[in-house]
Design a protein around this motif. Structure first.
Motif, mmCIF file in Angstrom:
data_model
loop_
_atom_site.group_PDB
_atom_site.id
_atom_site.type_symbol
_atom_site.label_atom_id
_atom_site.label_comp_id
_atom_site.label_asym_id
_atom_site.label_seq_id
_atom_site.Cartn_x
_atom_site.Cartn_y
_atom_site.Cartn_z
ATOM 1 N N GLN A 20 -16.969 -22.218 -11.833
ATOM 2 C CA GLN A 20 -18.287 -21.830 -12.353
ATOM 3 C C GLN A 20 -18.586 -22.540 -13.668
ATOM 4 O OE1 GLN A 20 -20.881 -19.695 -10.982
ATOM 5 N NE2 GLN A 20 -21.818 -21.006 -12.522
ATOM 6 N N GLU A 21 -17.582 -22.631 -14.540
ATOM 7 C CA GLU A 21 -17.784 -23.331 -15.812
ATOM 8 C C GLU A 21 -18.061 -24.811 -15.580
ATOM 9 O OE1 GLU A 21 -15.184 -20.860 -19.040
ATOM 10 O OE2 GLU A 21 -14.094 -21.770 -17.356
ATOM 11 N N ALA A 23 -19.498 -26.017 -12.895
ATOM 12 C CA ALA A 23 -20.865 -26.047 -12.361
ATOM 13 C C ALA A 23 -21.879 -25.980 -13.497
ATOM 14 C CB ALA A 23 -21.076 -24.898 -11.372
ATOM 15 N N ASP A 24 -21.641 -25.104 -14.451
ATOM 16 C CA ASP A 24 -22.548 -24.983 -15.600
ATOM 17 C C ASP A 24 -22.563 -26.261 -16.429
ATOM 18 O OD1 ASP A 24 -23.020 -22.357 -14.784
ATOM 19 O OD2 ASP A 24 -21.649 -21.490 -16.275
ATOM 20 N N THR A 26 -21.857 -29.353 -15.440
ATOM 21 C CA THR A 26 -22.360 -30.535 -14.736
ATOM 22 C C THR A 26 -23.753 -30.372 -14.136
ATOM 23 O OG1 THR A 26 -21.346 -29.802 -12.672
ATOM 24 C CG2 THR A 26 -20.040 -31.257 -14.083
ATOM 25 N N LYS A 27 -24.224 -29.122 -14.074
ATOM 26 C CA LYS A 27 -25.503 -28.819 -13.406
ATOM 27 C C LYS A 27 -25.431 -29.101 -11.909
ATOM 28 C CE LYS A 27 -27.294 -27.925 -17.430
ATOM 29 N NZ LYS A 27 -26.499 -26.941 -18.102
ATOM 30 N N VAL A 28 -24.198 -29.033 -11.364
ATOM 31 C CA VAL A 28 -23.954 -29.144 -9.924
ATOM 32 C C VAL A 28 -23.706 -27.727 -9.432
ATOM 33 C CG1 VAL A 28 -22.331 -30.029 -8.184
ATOM 34 C CG2 VAL A 28 -23.015 -31.481 -10.107
ATOM 35 N N SER A 29 -24.211 -27.393 -8.265
ATOM 36 C CA SER A 29 -24.070 -26.018 -7.791
ATOM 37 C C SER A 29 -22.606 -25.642 -7.569
ATOM 38 C CB SER A 29 -24.858 -25.803 -6.497
ATOM 39 O OG SER A 29 -24.174 -26.360 -5.401
ATOM 40 N N ALA A 50 -21.785 -37.294 -11.792
ATOM 41 C CA ALA A 50 -22.023 -36.177 -12.717
ATOM 42 C C ALA A 50 -20.717 -35.481 -13.069
ATOM 43 C CB ALA A 50 -23.014 -35.188 -12.112
ATOM 44 N N SER A 54 -19.213 -35.736 -16.923
ATOM 45 C CA SER A 54 -19.096 -34.467 -17.647
ATOM 46 C C SER A 54 -17.649 -34.173 -18.028
ATOM 47 C CB SER A 54 -19.660 -33.322 -16.806
ATOM 48 O OG SER A 54 -21.043 -33.494 -16.624
#
Length: 79
Positions: A20-21, A23-24, A26-29, A50, A54
């Motif tokens: 989750q971190e 994802a946050d 990288t702005k990848v789901s 990405a 990141s």
């Protein structure tokens, strides 16, 4: 250099961050990251880029295949 799922998992481990971190960061789901790391679905070039960029900004250095296999390590420049 192409980034593998194993490298992403290892990088998260070195940084001690969750999917989750990442994802946050990288702005990848989250779903995309989970599927990629589990080998369920390949990631597009833009997603791989990405993730790589990141993680590099966060202090990861990607090591290319050099006879010992690709890997990751913490950058010496990390503060």
């Amino acid at each position: 250099m192409k980034v593998s799922a194993a490298q992403v998992r290892a990088a998260r481990g070195l940084l001690d961050i969750s999917q989750q971190e990442l994802a946050d960061l990288t702005k990848v789901s989250l779903r995309t990251i989970v599927q990629f790391e589990r080998g369920l679905k390949p990631a597009s070039e833009s997603i791989l880029q990405a993730l790589k960029l990141s993680l590099e900004v966060a202090g990861i250095e990607f090591i290319p295949e050099n006879g010992g296999g690709p890997g990751v390590r913490l950058s010496r420049n990390q503060s």
